[in-house]
Design an enzyme around this catalytic site. Structure first.
Site, PDB file in Angstrom:
ATOM      1  N   ARG A 174       4.688   6.824   3.273  1.00 28.43           N
ATOM      2  CA  ARG A 174       4.369   5.662   3.741  1.00 28.43           C
ATOM      3  C   ARG A 174       4.555   5.999   5.438  1.00 28.43           C
ATOM      4  O   ARG A 174       4.732   5.192   5.999  1.00 28.43           O
ATOM      5  CB  ARG A 174       5.240   4.935   3.314  1.00 28.43           C
ATOM      6  CG  ARG A 174       4.601   4.591   2.260  1.00 28.43           C
ATOM      7  CD  ARG A 174       6.036   3.725   1.037  1.00 28.43           C
ATOM      8  NE  ARG A 174       5.612   4.316  -0.247  1.00 28.43           N
ATOM      9  CZ  ARG A 174       5.784   4.779  -1.392  1.00 28.43           C
ATOM     10  NH1 ARG A 174       6.805   5.595  -1.043  1.00 28.43           N
ATOM     11  NH2 ARG A 174       5.983   5.024  -2.530  1.00 28.43           N
ATOM     12  N   LYS A 216      -4.370  -5.546  -0.387  1.00 20.31           N
ATOM     13  CA  LYS A 216      -3.275  -6.066  -1.196  1.00 20.31           C
ATOM     14  C   LYS A 216      -2.528  -6.543   0.079  1.00 20.31           C
ATOM     15  O   LYS A 216      -1.895  -7.573   0.427  1.00 20.31           O
ATOM     16  CB  LYS A 216      -2.870  -5.198  -1.907  1.00 20.31           C
ATOM     17  CG  LYS A 216      -1.735  -6.285  -3.131  1.00 20.31           C
ATOM     18  CD  LYS A 216      -0.871  -5.775  -2.990  1.00 20.31           C
ATOM     19  CE  LYS A 216       0.378  -6.079  -3.500  1.00 20.31           C
ATOM     20  NZ  LYS A 216       1.890  -6.182  -3.341  1.00 20.31           N
ATOM     21  N   PRO A 233      -3.044 -12.656  -3.218  1.00 18.67           N
ATOM     22  CA  PRO A 233      -3.057 -11.091  -3.251  1.00 18.67           C
ATOM     23  C   PRO A 233      -3.132 -11.295  -4.366  1.00 18.67           C
ATOM     24  O   PRO A 233      -2.885 -11.473  -5.849  1.00 18.67           O
ATOM     25  CB  PRO A 233      -1.666 -10.980  -2.408  1.00 18.67           C
ATOM     26  CG  PRO A 233      -1.460 -12.009  -2.065  1.00 18.67           C
ATOM     27  CD  PRO A 233      -2.485 -13.142  -2.232  1.00 18.67           C
ATOM     28  N   ASP A 235      -2.886  -7.857  -6.731  1.00 16.77           N
ATOM     29  CA  ASP A 235      -2.454  -6.249  -7.214  1.00 16.77           C
ATOM     30  C   ASP A 235      -2.411  -6.103  -8.599  1.00 16.77           C
ATOM     31  O   ASP A 235      -3.200  -6.927  -9.582  1.00 16.77           O
ATOM     32  CB  ASP A 235      -0.786  -6.366  -6.537  1.00 16.77           C
ATOM     33  CG  ASP A 235      -0.144  -7.910  -7.679  1.00 16.77           C
ATOM     34  OD1 ASP A 235      -0.519  -8.475  -9.615  1.00 16.77           O
ATOM     35  OD2 ASP A 235       1.024  -7.459  -8.016  1.00 16.77           O
TER      36      ASP A 235
END
Length: 278
Positions: A174, A216, A233, A235
DNA sequence: CGCCAGGCTTCTA
DNA sequence: TAGAAGCATGGC
């Protein structure tokens, strides 16, 4: 921690219906709040420390005053919205009614756009305890000392870092996503404040130009960081909810409050043993 | 050890 | 253009 300074710290109180802090701070929308032994919660937002507690239907905010409440916390806790009315509208639908009943005190926090974007980039393919750890290290390493706590570092601060400076976060793959987001925000290529008023699909496309930001993460940033309450969203948990309860899709009539519905459903699917999804 | 965690990018057919 | 593999790290 109860100290003399705590007893001297200022407190602001206000009535708050449909407000349960355990549900608000523990439903996966925020990552910088911790529960104290006495049941109150301590956290940081907009560069300010706060401790919050519910006393009956009164929200007590320690470490702020009326000016701070007006400037920050009224909007942060979304106190201008009547969640009772939202729940009445959602409760046409039996699943939504049950989900809202399961966590009746959830409110959608209006968080800082950059902090929210960055936090949900970190959240991908990750679990909540580790997300909180990474964000905590991000603030300790690069935030400003605000007196016993650290602010969330600005996009400009992160954008100035050299490659490898984020190593101490141990955030893995990330790292490059965080840097790309910081560069696009700090350079002005992306104006996060403009996302609040943009057509929704344009706002999504804008965020998705950032490496590591997909549908998302973009929707979470828009919902929790830009006040886009209509964002829903999707998920893994919501996918299970949709497959089980809404095989023909989520009813469009509830989309004006989609983000609130999503939080009720998310928490219900994850935590309610009787819902059959966990 | 293997699996999984509020996904996304990249590779493959 | 859909579907699977790979991705860093840490808890179990």
């Amino acid at each position: 921690m109860t100290t003399e300074t705590d007893q001297r710290e200022s407190v602001y109180t206000t009535k708050a219906k449909d407000c349960l802090l355990d549900e608000i701070f523990d439903c996966g929308q925020c990552f910088r709040w911790d529960r104290n032994e006495d049941g109150s919660w301590s956290g940081v937002a907009f560069g300010h420390k706060l401790r919050a507690a519910m006393r009956g239907d009164t929200l007590a905010l320690y470490g702020t005053d009326k000016a701070g409440f007006d400037a920050i916390w009224y909007d942060y806790f979304d106190l201008g919205r009547d969640y009772g009315e939202v729940k009445r509208r959602l409760s046409d639908d039996p699943v939504l009614a049950q989900a809202a009943e399961y966590s009746p005190g959830i409110r959608i926090l209006r968080q800082e756009p950059w902090e929210t974007l960055c936090s949900f980039i970190i959240s991908q393919n990750n679990n909540i305890p580790r997300i909180k750890g990474i964000i905590s290290r991000l603030c300790e390493n690069f935030g400003e000392d605000i007196g016993g706590a650290w602010s969330f570092p600005s996009a400009e601060t992160i954008a100035r870092l050299a490659p490898g400076d984020l190593k101490p976060l141990r955030c893995g793959f990330r790292e490059k996503y965080i840097l790309d987001a910081a560069n696009k925000v700090a350079s002005g290529q992306i104006d996060l404040t403009a996302l609040a008023d943009m057509p929704l699909d344009e706002a999504r496309r804008t965020l998705e130009t950032i490496k590591g930001v997909g549908p998302k993460v973009a929707d979470c940033a828009l919902l929790f960081g830009c006040g886009r309450i209509e964002c829903f969203p999707v998920d893994v948990w919501i996918k299970r909810v949709l497959a089980c309860f809404y095989p023909d899709g989520f009813p469009e009539k509830y989309l004006p409050w989609g983000g609130i519905a999503q939080q009720y459903l998310f928490n219900y699917a994850r935590n309610c043993p009787e819902c059959g999804l966990n």
